[in-house]
Design an enzyme around this catalytic site. Structure first.
Site, PDB file in Angstrom:
ATOM      1  N   TYR A  58     -23.172   6.771   3.225  1.00 53.12           N
ATOM      2  CA  TYR A  58     -23.483   5.583   4.044  1.00 53.12           C
ATOM      3  C   TYR A  58     -24.975   5.261   4.047  1.00 53.12           C
ATOM      4  CZ  TYR A  58     -19.196   7.599   6.069  1.00 53.12           C
ATOM      5  OH  TYR A  58     -17.967   8.171   6.253  1.00 53.12           O
ATOM      6  N   CYS A 109     -25.686  18.013  -8.802  1.00 50.69           N
ATOM      7  CA  CYS A 109     -26.074  17.235  -9.973  1.00 50.69           C
ATOM      8  C   CYS A 109     -25.688  15.767  -9.834  1.00 50.69           C
ATOM      9  CB  CYS A 109     -25.436  17.840 -11.216  1.00 50.69           C
ATOM     10  SG  CYS A 109     -25.897  19.556 -11.358  1.00 50.69           S
ATOM     11  N   GLU A 110     -26.259  15.102  -8.871  1.00 45.95           N
ATOM     12  CA  GLU A 110     -26.078  13.663  -8.682  1.00 45.95           C
ATOM     13  C   GLU A 110     -27.344  13.133  -8.031  1.00 45.95           C
ATOM     14  OE1 GLU A 110     -22.647  11.798  -7.403  1.00 45.95           O
ATOM     15  OE2 GLU A 110     -21.312  13.490  -7.757  1.00 45.95           O
ATOM     16  N   ARG A 142     -23.157  12.278   4.646  1.00 49.12           N
ATOM     17  CA  ARG A 142     -23.485  10.978   5.247  1.00 49.12           C
ATOM     18  C   ARG A 142     -24.605  10.212   4.526  1.00 49.12           C
ATOM     19  NH1 ARG A 142     -24.905   9.758   9.676  1.00 49.12           N
ATOM     20  NH2 ARG A 142     -23.408   8.085  10.013  1.00 49.12           N
ATOM     21  N   GLY A 176     -16.341  10.188  19.471  1.00 55.56           N
ATOM     22  CA  GLY A 176     -16.484  11.337  18.577  1.00 55.56           C
ATOM     23  C   GLY A 176     -17.956  11.657  18.418  1.00 55.56           C
ATOM     24  N   ARG A 177     -18.647  10.742  17.729  1.00 51.63           N
ATOM     25  CA  ARG A 177     -20.060  10.936  17.397  1.00 51.63           C
ATOM     26  C   ARG A 177     -20.921  11.161  18.637  1.00 51.63           C
ATOM     27  NH1 ARG A 177     -21.996   8.516  12.676  1.00 51.63           N
ATOM     28  NH2 ARG A 177     -20.272   7.047  12.807  1.00 51.63           N
ATOM     29  N   TYR A 192     -19.207  14.324  11.885  1.00 53.37           N
ATOM     30  CA  TYR A 192     -19.005  13.889  10.503  1.00 53.37           C
ATOM     31  C   TYR A 192     -19.926  14.646   9.543  1.00 53.37           C
ATOM     32  CZ  TYR A 192     -16.731  10.290  13.259  1.00 53.37           C
ATOM     33  OH  TYR A 192     -15.947   9.637  14.182  1.00 53.37           O
ATOM     34  N   GLU A 230     -12.092   7.184  23.126  1.00 50.64           N
ATOM     35  CA  GLU A 230     -12.005   8.111  21.980  1.00 50.64           C
ATOM     36  C   GLU A 230     -13.374   8.350  21.341  1.00 50.64           C
ATOM     37  OE1 GLU A 230      -9.389   6.019  19.321  1.00 50.64           O
ATOM     38  OE2 GLU A 230      -7.629   6.272  20.593  1.00 50.64           O
ATOM     39  N   GLY A 270     -16.688   4.801  19.123  1.00 50.29           N
ATOM     40  CA  GLY A 270     -17.621   3.948  18.398  1.00 50.29           C
ATOM     41  C   GLY A 270     -19.021   3.829  18.942  1.00 50.29           C
TER      42      GLY A 270
HETATM   43  N1  LLP Z   1     -10.979   6.348  17.286  1.00 49.87           N
HETATM   44  C1  LLP Z   1     -10.589   5.949  16.070  1.00 49.87           C
HETATM   45  C2  LLP Z   1      -9.273   5.330  15.911  1.00 49.87           C
HETATM   46  C3  LLP Z   1     -11.446   6.125  14.968  1.00 49.87           C
HETATM   47  O1  LLP Z   1     -11.062   5.715  13.771  1.00 49.87           O
HETATM   48  C4  LLP Z   1     -12.715   6.743  15.151  1.00 49.87           C
HETATM   49  C5  LLP Z   1     -13.614   6.960  14.024  1.00 49.87           C
HETATM   50  C6  LLP Z   1     -13.065   7.159  16.444  1.00 49.87           C
HETATM   51  C7  LLP Z   1     -12.176   6.944  17.491  1.00 49.87           C
HETATM   52  C8  LLP Z   1     -14.359   7.838  16.754  1.00 49.87           C
HETATM   53  O2  LLP Z   1     -15.455   7.027  16.511  1.00 49.87           O
HETATM   54  P1  LLP Z   1     -16.914   7.498  16.941  1.00 49.87           P
HETATM   55  O3  LLP Z   1     -16.968   7.521  18.454  1.00 49.87           O
HETATM   56  O4  LLP Z   1     -17.151   8.829  16.363  1.00 49.87           O
HETATM   57  O5  LLP Z   1     -17.823   6.463  16.367  1.00 49.87           O
HETATM   58  N2  LLP Z   1     -17.587   9.320   8.672  1.00 49.87           N
HETATM   59  C9  LLP Z   1     -18.247   8.203   9.308  1.00 49.87           C
HETATM   60  C10 LLP Z   1     -17.572   7.797  10.595  1.00 49.87           C
HETATM   61  C11 LLP Z   1     -16.105   7.463  10.443  1.00 49.87           C
HETATM   62  C12 LLP Z   1     -15.485   7.047  11.727  1.00 49.87           C
HETATM   63  C13 LLP Z   1     -14.005   6.937  11.599  1.00 49.87           C
HETATM   64  N3  LLP Z   1     -13.322   6.630  12.813  1.00 49.87           N
HETATM   65  C14 LLP Z   1     -19.708   8.552   9.545  1.00 49.87           C
HETATM   66  O6  LLP Z   1     -20.128   9.659   9.200  1.00 49.87           O
HETATM   67  O7  LLP Z   1     -20.481   7.727  10.023  1.00 49.87           O
END
Ligand code: LLP
Length: 422
Positions: A318, A345-346, A314, A277-278, A374, A275, A239
């Site tokens: 969002y 076409c949107e 995105r 990701g981003r 993402y 965890e 997150g």
């Molecule tokens: N752990 C869990 C259980 C999650 O659901 C997520 C993201 C993460 C870790 C990783 O979160 P991060 O560090 O990437 O913020 N598609 C959306 C983001 C969806 C996130 C879903 N869960 C976007 O493009 O902003």
């Protein structure tokens, strides 16, 4: 910090010219930088030095095999949310004992696959899921290691579609039920509680909500231990946000995030799982696109590019901000306002509205920045557009790590029923 920068007047990914990639692979195309991925993983991991910490990359952010293999070589674990992601992580060389399985709707077959692989833990999100996991494990003669994902009812102060820690969100087990659920786990022979899990949302730019959630979870861990449960580790989720728009956002550094976690943990004897990701992949990727047309509207200029919402969802999904930079280095500070839009076409197929940009001409290349997380994973073939390809750069080399399928490949997935083939 990323490794996309101007060299001799044109933008490079590390030491590869983006013009070369555009010419040889075509546009639109995602381009990832190995050095940036590795740097982000290292900086994040180092923020937890001194702790027993496992960094599990959230595969949903970018599941390309080459990206996962790059992170696997750095020692990353994986957070997966489907059997597909589990298989991707294993094939990329991430060992099963570094994989955690999250998600609100795991199917029995997916649980069996993960048990067979021998993953580190299941992050369980509901009582019925616990019962199913128990029966799957019992049938296989195995014991499933579980953490309960709790819902701490904390506002992550992020976009409502990616906030997960409030009681109205579908995620996690209600805070008031958490202790009863651990008591139930202790009765089930196919389960062994090993930890507690929390994830309150994505793209958080303030440490406050994290701290509030983590302090609640620490209190819960103490109460669980006092009731005789062995809780070895805490999974703090992902997150941590990134600066998509440096003028507007300044998320805390991994160092500050790590220091806050160390402070909250105090002398608690337990390991942690993270965890992200981003934070790892976001700024390690760009979407490279060509300007097709410049259209003068009644009151605005449209820059119509060859990437669209099906390639990068995105902004449409969002209202997300992504910086857009030309590949040719601007020769002056002169800018104009333009709307960057795609061919789909949107009206929602808009990457930016009224964006100040150097003046561009058809044929110019642009990069849509911070698109490594993402981005490609959310792409589709809407409007029967070919699935966007992916390229990984490593110093002065690059490789196509997902090729652009042909239109025939795409249409070939459809099958005519026999009553239409005669
Ligand atoms: N752990 C869990 C259980 C999650 O659901 C997520 C993201 C993460 C870790 C990783 O979160 P991060 O560090 O990437 O913020 N598609 C959306 C983001 C969806 C996130 C879903 N869960 C976007 O493009 O902003």
């Amino acid at each position: 910090m990323d490794h996309f920068s101007y060299q001799n007047g044109e933008m490079f990914a590390e030491n590869v010219s983006l013009k070369t990639i555009a010419r040889e692979v075509g546009t639109p195309v995602y381009v990832y930088s190995t050095a940036t991925l590795v740097r982000h993983f290292k900086v994040f991991s180092e923020a937890f030095s001194g702790l027993d910490a496992l960094v599990c990359f959230a595969v949903k952010a970018n599941s390309n095999q080459a990206v996962l293999a790059t992170l696997a070589a750095e020692g990353a674990g994986a957070d997966v949310v489907s059997e597909g992601e589990l298989i991707r992580a294993l094939r990329a060389g991430i060992p099963a004992d570094k994989i955690v399985f999250s998600g609100v709707g795991k199917k029995a077959g997916e649980m069996a696959a993960a048990l067979k692989a021998g993953i580190k833990q299941f992050n369980v999100e509901s009582e019925p899921e616990l019962e199913v996991l128990n029966s799957v494990a019992e049938k296989m003669g195995l014991i499933a290691p579980v953490s309960v994902r709790v819902n701490p009812d904390v506002d992550a102060k992020t976009h409502h579609k990616i906030a997960t820690g409030k009681s109205e969100n579908k995620f996690g087990i209600a805070w008031s039920k958490a202790e009863d659920v651990y008591a139930r786990i202790a009765q089930l022979p196919g389960l062994r509680a090993t930890g507690v899990d929390v994830h309150i949302g994505s793209q958080l730019t303030d440490l406050g909500p994290f701290k509030a959630a983590f302090e609640k979870v620490l209190g819960l861990v103490k109460r669980l231990r006092a009731s005789g449960h062995t809780i070895d580790h805490i999974d703090l989720g992902g997150g941590l946000g990134i600066p998509y728009d440096p003028a507007e956002e300044s998320p805390p550094s991994p160092g500050l995030y790590g220091a806050m976690i160390k402070e909250v943990l105090g002398d608690m004897d337990c390991s942690i799982i993270l965890e992200p990701g981003r934070l790892i992949a976001g700024n390690a990727g760009i979407l490279l696109s060509e300007l097709l047309y410049v259209k003068q509207g009644e009151d605005r200029i449209f820059y119509i590019v060859d990437a669209a919402m099906n390639d990068l969802l995105r902004p449409a999904m969002y209202d997300a901000f992504h910086a857009i930079q030309p590949v040719d280095e601007p020769q002056s500070d002169h800018t104009i306002a333009a709307d960057f839009v795609g061919p789909v076409c949107e009206s929602g197929d808009t990457f930016a509205t009224g964006r100040q940009t150097p003046e561009l001409e058809p044929g110019d290349l642009v990069t849509v920045k911070s698109a490594g997380a993402y981005g490609a994973v959310l792409s589709s073939t809407y409007n029967t557009r070919e699935l966007v390809p992916e390229v990984l750069v490593n110093d002065d080399k690059y490789a196509v790590v997902r090729a652009r399928p042909s239109i025939d490949d795409l249409i070939g997935l459809d099958k005519l029923p026999d009553w239409l083939t005669r």
